[in-house]
Design a protein around this motif. Structure first.
Motif, PDB file in Angstrom:
ATOM      1  N   TYR A   1       0.816  -1.209   0.000  1.00 15.38           N
ATOM      2  CA  TYR A   1       0.000   0.000   0.000  1.00 15.38           C
ATOM      3  C   TYR A   1       0.855   1.267   0.000  1.00 15.38           C
ATOM      4  O   TYR A   1       0.341   2.364   0.163  1.00 15.38           O
ATOM      5  N   ASP A   2       2.168   1.098  -0.179  1.00 17.49           N
ATOM      6  CA  ASP A   2       3.076   2.243  -0.174  1.00 17.49           C
ATOM      7  C   ASP A   2       4.210   1.925  -1.144  1.00 17.49           C
ATOM      8  O   ASP A   2       4.658   0.769  -1.206  1.00 17.49           O
ATOM      9  N   ASP A   3       4.688   2.949  -1.848  1.00 12.37           N
ATOM     10  CA  ASP A   3       5.819   2.712  -2.757  1.00 12.37           C
ATOM     11  C   ASP A   3       7.026   2.165  -1.996  1.00 12.37           C
ATOM     12  O   ASP A   3       7.858   1.453  -2.569  1.00 12.37           O
ATOM     13  N   ALA A   4       7.111   2.488  -0.712  1.00 17.42           N
ATOM     14  CA  ALA A   4       8.257   2.024   0.085  1.00 17.42           C
ATOM     15  C   ALA A   4       8.284   0.505   0.229  1.00 17.42           C
ATOM     16  O   ALA A   4       9.313  -0.067   0.598  1.00 17.42           O
ATOM     17  N   HIS A   5       7.164  -0.163  -0.063  1.00 13.57           N
ATOM     18  CA  HIS A   5       7.155  -1.636   0.033  1.00 13.57           C
ATOM     19  C   HIS A   5       7.843  -2.299  -1.171  1.00 13.57           C
ATOM     20  O   HIS A   5       8.185  -3.481  -1.129  1.00 13.57           O
ATOM     21  N   ILE A   6       8.013  -1.530  -2.241  1.00 11.85           N
ATOM     22  CA  ILE A   6       8.448  -2.150  -3.508  1.00 11.85           C
ATOM     23  C   ILE A   6       9.834  -2.781  -3.403  1.00 11.85           C
ATOM     24  O   ILE A   6      10.056  -3.896  -3.890  1.00 11.85           O
TER      25      ILE A   6
END
Ligand SMILES: Cc1cc2nc3c(=O)[nH]c(=O)nc-3n(C[C@H](O)[C@H](O)[C@H](O)COP(=O)(O)O)c2cc1C
Length: 349
Positions: free
Chosen positions: A51-56
């Motif tokens: 749910y966040d670009d930081a998870h990519i």
């Protein structure tokens, strides 16, 4: 399979160790655990998120692991709905406390009906809330491809949000998302359309369904045939045929499990909806797995717990089924030594 080891949705070292076993195990493809498209769509605080670009970047470390060893990877995109905000299974799987160390969050659902009578009442989603979650699935699909996944699977099973819209046992709405089967399917189809809209034609889309609720008044096989047909028409390529989970905290809680028990569901969906299916559920014995495909009951076989117990299941199956050079299911680092017969260790190593 959920590992409950994420922190704020992020992949950690456990996931790398866990997936390394399967990356080396000769699989055709692996699907990452139910990964939530919103923070409040997680089952537990330990569930993975997208749910966040930081998870990519963390997710990319998983896809690279698989790609390095020639295994395709998929990710299961999910929203837990009214079955979210619970403790990990080994901590009891009960709803989290509002003032606990890991505080509860408000869950959402088609109707203000809890998964169990004693559980907190979820918030019934309004149309804007529904649209926001559909959009979250779309964004999550884009992030999935950015992270390097080859395909996505929509989690439409086990009592989570999409399934709870489909099942009359959870959905008591009287707007265009409730009542008739056509209305109860609407959310699932909107999610499928959103996922397909950002997936090129060469990206297969999987949809995991609870083909039957196995509870009086719940989803029937006939309902699921209608759903699977509509999903196929919207570009879903594979229906992954599971069952159960609409009542109670744990998937499959009410169904009697025995070897291959869900294969007939995959066979029925394949025959009646004209869509490729994946069979799952206590498929342990390689001959049964082979027969399910050879007899046209399913196009793909998924293994959960048995693979967890034996990540070299594919090698064992290849040997048992008499495949020539079974060691070739492994990368060359293993295959060379397993396939070369007796070797003189003194001069070769
Ligand atoms: C620890 C555990 C985690 C699971 N996590 C998921 C999940 O993330 N998504 C899902 O659709 N099913 C999940 N399941 C269900 C499995 O994918 C599978 O459908 C079920 O275990 C039956 O197959 P099996 O007999 O091969 O394990 C999980 C099951 C277990 C035991």
């Amino acid at each position: 399979m959920c590992q409950y080891q994420a922190v704020d949705g992020h992949i950690g070292r456990w996931h790398l160790a866990h997936h390394s076993r399967f990356a080396l195990g000769g699989l055709g493809a692996a699907i990452l655990e139910a990964t939530s498209v919103t923070a409040d769509g997680r089952i537990t605080p330990g569930c993975t998120g997208i749910y966040d670009d930081a998870h990519i970047s963390g997710l990319r470390s998983i896809t690279e692991l698989y790609r390095d060893h020639g295994v395709l990877s998929g990710i299961q995109l999910s929203h837990a709905g009214r079955k979210g905000s619970t403790a990990r299974p080994w901590e009891g799987a009960a709803p989290l406390e509002a003032n606990g160390e890991e505080p509860a969050w408000r869950t959402v659902a088609p109707s203000a009906v809890p998964a169990r009578p004693e559980w907190p009442v979820p918030l019934a989603l309004c149309e804007d809330g529904i649209a926001a979650i559909v959009e979250a699935f779309r964004t999550a699909t884009l992030r999935s491809y950015e992270a390097g996944f080859d395909f996505v699977e929509i989690h439409g099973a086990h009592g989570y949000l999409i399934h709870s819209f489909l099942s009359p046992l959870a959905n008591q709405r009287n707007d265009r998302f409730g009542g008739s089967l056509e209305n109860r399917m609407r959310f699932a189809l909107m999610v499928a359309e959103a996922v397909r809209s950002v997936s090129s034609h060469d990206r297969p889309i999987f949809y995991r369904a609870s083909v039957i609720d196995d509870v009086e008044g719940g989803v029937t096989l006939e309902d699921s045939i209608v759903l699977a047909t509509a999903l196929r028409e919207r570009g879903v390529d594979v229906v992954d045929c599971s069952a159960g989970g609409i009542v109670g905290p744990v998937a499959l809680g009410l169904l009697k499990q025995k070897p291959n028990f869900q294969v007939p569901l995959a066979a029925a969906i394949r025959a009646k909806a004209g869509v490729a299916t994946m069979a799952v559920g206590l498929i342990i014995d390689p001959v049964s797995a082979e027969n399910a495909v050879a007899n046209g009951h399913a196009d793909l076989i998924a293994l959960g717990r048995e693979l967890m117990a034996d990540s070299n299941w594919v090698y064992r199956a290849a040997r048992q089924l008499g495949v020539s050079n079974p060691e070739k299911v492994f990368p060359p680092e293993y295959a060379f030594y397993l396939g070369s017969g007796p070797i003189d260790l003194r001069c070769s190593i």
